[in-house]
Design a protein around this motif. Structure first.
Motif, PDB file in Angstrom:
ATOM      1  N   THR A 128      -7.237   9.849 -12.945  1.00  0.00           N
ATOM      2  CA  THR A 128      -5.957  11.098 -13.492  1.00  0.00           C
ATOM      3  C   THR A 128      -5.769  10.040 -14.345  1.00  0.00           C
ATOM      4  O   THR A 128      -5.185  10.501 -15.708  1.00  0.00           O
ATOM      5  N   THR A 129      -4.899   8.573 -14.385  1.00  0.00           N
ATOM      6  CA  THR A 129      -3.882   7.836 -15.278  1.00  0.00           C
ATOM      7  C   THR A 129      -4.589   6.709 -15.978  1.00  0.00           C
ATOM      8  O   THR A 129      -4.218   6.085 -16.998  1.00  0.00           O
TER       9      THR A 129
ATOM     10  N   LYS B  28     -13.892   4.169  -4.283  1.00  0.00           N
ATOM     11  CA  LYS B  28     -12.389   4.909  -4.349  1.00  0.00           C
ATOM     12  C   LYS B  28     -11.840   4.992  -4.885  1.00  0.00           C
ATOM     13  O   LYS B  28     -11.345   3.263  -3.542  1.00  0.00           O
TER      14      LYS B  28
ATOM     15  N   SER C 284     -10.497   7.489  -9.167  1.00  0.00           N
ATOM     16  CA  SER C 284      -8.880   7.023  -9.059  1.00  0.00           C
ATOM     17  C   SER C 284      -7.866   7.919  -9.815  1.00  0.00           C
ATOM     18  O   SER C 284      -8.078   8.941 -10.166  1.00  0.00           O
ATOM     19  N   ILE C 285      -6.685   7.536  -8.859  1.00  0.00           N
ATOM     20  CA  ILE C 285      -5.905   7.428  -9.800  1.00  0.00           C
ATOM     21  C   ILE C 285      -4.783   7.596 -10.406  1.00  0.00           C
ATOM     22  O   ILE C 285      -5.061   7.871 -11.964  1.00  0.00           O
ATOM     23  N   GLY C 286      -5.095   6.237  -9.997  1.00  0.00           N
ATOM     24  CA  GLY C 286      -4.368   5.073 -11.358  1.00  0.00           C
ATOM     25  C   GLY C 286      -5.215   4.084 -11.736  1.00  0.00           C
ATOM     26  O   GLY C 286      -4.501   3.312 -13.292  1.00  0.00           O
TER      27      GLY C 286
ATOM     28  N   PHE D 198       1.537  14.865 -13.270  1.00  0.00           N
ATOM     29  CA  PHE D 198       0.503  15.120 -14.222  1.00  0.00           C
ATOM     30  C   PHE D 198       0.417  17.076 -13.668  1.00  0.00           C
ATOM     31  O   PHE D 198       0.219  17.360 -14.267  1.00  0.00           O
TER      32      PHE D 198
ATOM     33  N   GLU E 108      -7.386  -2.770   1.599  1.00  0.00           N
ATOM     34  CA  GLU E 108      -5.984  -2.234   1.235  1.00  0.00           C
ATOM     35  C   GLU E 108      -5.497  -2.284  -0.170  1.00  0.00           C
ATOM     36  O   GLU E 108      -5.268  -2.165  -0.698  1.00  0.00           O
ATOM     37  N   THR E 109      -5.521  -3.984  -0.142  1.00  0.00           N
ATOM     38  CA  THR E 109      -5.032  -4.363  -1.770  1.00  0.00           C
ATOM     39  C   THR E 109      -5.510  -5.459  -2.473  1.00  0.00           C
ATOM     40  O   THR E 109      -5.656  -5.597  -3.552  1.00  0.00           O
TER      41      THR E 109
ATOM     42  N   LYS F  35       3.052  10.345 -10.300  1.00  0.00           N
ATOM     43  CA  LYS F  35       2.245   9.949 -11.171  1.00  0.00           C
ATOM     44  C   LYS F  35       1.395  11.585 -10.848  1.00  0.00           C
ATOM     45  O   LYS F  35       0.846  12.328 -12.053  1.00  0.00           O
ATOM     46  N   VAL F  36       0.868  11.469  -9.933  1.00  0.00           N
ATOM     47  CA  VAL F  36       0.198  13.028  -9.348  1.00  0.00           C
ATOM     48  C   VAL F  36       0.690  14.246  -9.780  1.00  0.00           C
ATOM     49  O   VAL F  36       0.370  15.441 -10.718  1.00  0.00           O
TER      50      VAL F  36
ATOM     51  N   GLN G 191      -6.884  15.685  -5.334  1.00  0.00           N
ATOM     52  CA  GLN G 191      -5.971  14.101  -5.156  1.00  0.00           C
ATOM     53  C   GLN G 191      -4.894  14.033  -4.534  1.00  0.00           C
ATOM     54  O   GLN G 191      -4.548  13.201  -3.533  1.00  0.00           O
TER      55      GLN G 191
ATOM     56  N   TYR H  62      -7.592   0.858  -1.578  1.00  0.00           N
ATOM     57  CA  TYR H  62      -5.668   1.713  -2.128  1.00  0.00           C
ATOM     58  C   TYR H  62      -5.292   0.502  -3.718  1.00  0.00           C
ATOM     59  O   TYR H  62      -5.375   1.497  -4.727  1.00  0.00           O
ATOM     60  N   GLY H  63      -5.173  -0.590  -3.721  1.00  0.00           N
ATOM     61  CA  GLY H  63      -4.671  -0.988  -4.579  1.00  0.00           C
ATOM     62  C   GLY H  63      -5.568  -2.037  -5.449  1.00  0.00           C
ATOM     63  O   GLY H  63      -4.935  -2.657  -6.189  1.00  0.00           O
TER      64      GLY H  63
ATOM     65  N   SER I 242       2.758   1.458  -3.303  1.00  0.00           N
ATOM     66  CA  SER I 242       1.982   2.469  -3.766  1.00  0.00           C
ATOM     67  C   SER I 242       0.749   3.379  -4.105  1.00  0.00           C
ATOM     68  O   SER I 242       1.045   4.619  -4.974  1.00  0.00           O
TER      69      SER I 242
ATOM     70  N   THR J 237      -7.343   3.957  -4.777  1.00  0.00           N
ATOM     71  CA  THR J 237      -6.116   4.985  -5.755  1.00  0.00           C
ATOM     72  C   THR J 237      -5.377   4.150  -6.589  1.00  0.00           C
ATOM     73  O   THR J 237      -5.410   4.931  -7.689  1.00  0.00           O
ATOM     74  N   SER J 238      -5.206   2.711  -6.924  1.00  0.00           N
ATOM     75  CA  SER J 238      -5.277   2.783  -8.443  1.00  0.00           C
ATOM     76  C   SER J 238      -5.505   1.144  -8.502  1.00  0.00           C
ATOM     77  O   SER J 238      -5.182   1.096  -9.844  1.00  0.00           O
TER      78      SER J 238
ATOM     79  N   ASN K 189       1.916   6.577  -6.959  1.00  0.00           N
ATOM     80  CA  ASN K 189       0.167   7.516  -7.347  1.00  0.00           C
ATOM     81  C   ASN K 189       0.418   8.789  -6.584  1.00  0.00           C
ATOM     82  O   ASN K 189       0.630   9.545  -8.237  1.00  0.00           O
TER      83      ASN K 189
ATOM     84  N   VAL L 218       0.599  -0.917   0.199  1.00  0.00           N
ATOM     85  CA  VAL L 218       0.375   0.084  -0.171  1.00  0.00           C
ATOM     86  C   VAL L 218       0.796   1.691   0.003  1.00  0.00           C
ATOM     87  O   VAL L 218       0.842   1.938  -0.856  1.00  0.00           O
TER      88      VAL L 218
END
Lengths: 232, 306
Positions: free
Chosen positions: B208-209, B169, B188-190, A189, B135-136, A185-186, A216, B153-154, A178, B171-172, A182, A175
């Motif tokens: 985002t990505t 929601k 989300s971000i990724g 961006f 978490e993942t 990445k942000v 974010q 998160y993941g 990650s 993160t990746s 991220n 986590v």
């Protein structure tokens, strides 16, 4: 100019400087004056939030007295004086550990306030038959610099970034890895959007994406601090 | 409540437990039944059932690595099954009225990742509200009706035949939403988002990505917003759909593969070409739904399904 126009101006232009027409309307409209005053005080208060808050000793003393009075804690009379220091420290630590999270809340308030005020409406676009191409010529002299709100938010977040990343720097949990990835990445961006906005400061779509990216980033830093606190 | 589940061997048929052992056994049984459900040992699984009267609210926080799976049944019960790979994880399960809280905690912070896997499998009434956090691990929800907030998160989030106000929601982690109905918010971000055969009337997707794919019908009067910073935003619609479309990108491209079906917007406000964005505005059918697609630097692709 109507009240709804004031809201629109605030959305698009921010708090200051307000155009002459807006000021003229506000001179006659108590609701709008009050609305702008509220926004101003909110932004000012958010700006004044320190990165860490250490309450004075009297807070701990009154808190302890209150807890004892309500029967939530019991303090042996004899032991009170001898154990006072550890007791204060433990409560102080309890709150101090939350000070960083409080700082993040401050950042989020700053960011949210600035973004709400600054957020522009989506730019109009062409009908399908006349699909527009990107305007390549950069906007020059008459165009304002990228908004101060973005700069302030960026600085506040940049200040907190080393603190947040430092709290999970030693962690190799998936986590935390990650979160770091991220954040990278942000950041990339954000840098991309900032470069674009320097060339085309009035690009509402890019501003919209930039503000979302700041939000974010604030959430990521907050998550890092929260996780770092639980580890430490 | 069998002795085997307590890790004990029952007395052989025809034998009598000594009188002196009975108080010890009784005390053990009492303690086992009242203790929090965090005593599962290595490789074991724990199972608990809770009766509910109305629409339950289930809150799960799995801080270990592992999946959360929620399915439904007709019973007015919530069944919780937890499995774990080691005793370095503890489950805390409690019921307060119709709220059931399940938390998988890490008991040994120094444990290796392989020892920190805990999976939770729940069976709940069809109408249940969910608040799940992983978490993942994967979050999987099937055939549940009710508002739900799913955070990871993941981990990926897979939803099948769910309806309600759905907030996801990550993160990746990515979202795959198949035959979902109601309102969906994804951020989300990724992570990617795939919305397949939906009956959603309000959709907000933001990554985002990551990439976004919406393959299905637009409900009349529905509102749809899909945004990706750097990824692909792809929409596949059918010829019977009816929606107004606005697509725009700052530095990316709009790949309109359905130009034949997209008419100029005849009933909307006048659209002025932006100096800063590439885009298009058009209408399919009567334009009853509203679809807004955007990407900062990615591609927006508009296609008609076969």
């Amino acid at each position: 100019m109507q009240c709804k126009d004031i809201e629109l101006v605030l959305e698009q232009e921010g708090l200051e400087p307000l155009p002459e027409e807006a000021r003229a309307h506000m001179a006659e409209c108590r609701d709008c004056r009050s609305y702008v005053a509220d926004l101003t005080s909110l932004v000012d208060a958010a700006r004044k939030l320190p990165s860490e808050i250490t309450p004075p000793d009297r807070v701990w003393i009154s808190l302890r007295a209150q807890l004892a009075e309500e029967g939530i804690i019991k303090i042996p009379a004899e032991a009170t004086r001898a154990e006072a220091a550890p007791f204060w420290e433990s409560i102080s630590d309890f709150f101090r550990s939350r000070a960083l999270a409080t700082a993040m809340v401050g950042i989020l308030i700053v960011a949210a306030t600035v973004f709400q005020v600054r957020r522009s409406r989506t730019a109009p676009v062409a009908p399908p038959a006349q699909t527009a191409t990107a305007e390549s010529a950069p906007q020059k002299a008459a165009v304002p610099e990228p908004s101060e709100g973005f700069d302030r938010a960026a600085r506040a977040l940049d200040d907190q970034e080393p603190v947040a990343t430092g709290m999970i720097v030693a962690s190799s949990s998936p986590v935390d890895v990650s979160l770091r990835d991220n954040l990278k990445k942000v950041n990339e961006f954000i840098a991309d959007c900032q470069r674009h906005l320097k060339e085309q400061p009035q690009d509402a779509l890019t501003r919209e994406y930039l503000s979302a990216a700041y939000e974010q980033k604030a959430e990521l830093l907050s998550a890092m601090i929260e996780r770092g606190r639980s580890i430490n | 409540m069998s002795l085997q589940r307590m890790g004990m061997t029952p007395a052989q048929p025809g034998t009598w437990v000594k009188r002196s052992t009975l108080p010890v056994l009784s005390a053990g049984l009492f303690l086992w039944s009242t203790a929090p459900a965090q005593a599962a040992t290595a490789g074991q699984h724990i199972e608990k059932q809770f009766n509910v009267s109305g629409r339950p609210v289930v809150v799960i926080h799995n801080v270990a690595n592992g999946r959360i799976e929620v399915k439904s049944w007709k019973n007015k019960e919530v069944d919780v099954v937890g499995t774990q790979t080691s005793n370095k994880i503890g489950f805390e399960i409690e019921q307060v009225g119709d709220r059931i809280d399940v938390t998988a905690n890490i008991l040994d912070a120094a444990a290796q990742p392989l020892d920190l896997e805990a999976n939770l499998q729940l069976t709940v009434p069809e109408e249940t509200e969910l608040q799940l956090k992983s978490e993942t691990g994967l979050i999987y929800v099937e055939q549940v009706t009710g508002d739900m907030k799913l955070e990871s998160y993941g981990g990926d989030v897979h939803l099948k035949e769910v309806s309600g106000y759905i907030i996801v929601k990550t993160t990746s982690g990515s979202l795959v939403c198949t035959q979902c109905a109601g309102k969906l918010d994804f951020s989300s971000i990724g992570g990617n988002a795939q919305i397949l055969q939906p009956q959603l009337d309000n959709v907000n997707l933001m990554t985002t990505t990551g990439n976004i794919l919406f393959d299905g019908d637009f409900v009349r009067t529905g509102l749809y917003s899909m945004k990706s910073g750097k990824g692909l935003v792809e929409v596949r619609f059918s010829s019977t759909d009816s929606f107004d479309l606005k697509a725009q990108t700052a530095t990316g491209i709009v790949d309109n593969q359905a130009a034949a079906f997209l008419k100029p917007d005849s009933h909307g406000v006048k659209h002025i070409a932006s100096k800063f964005a590439q885009g298009l505005v058009g209408t399919v059918g009567m334009g009853l739904a509203k679809v807004e697609l955007s990407s900062y630097s990615g591609t927006i692709r508009i296609m008609k399904r076969d």
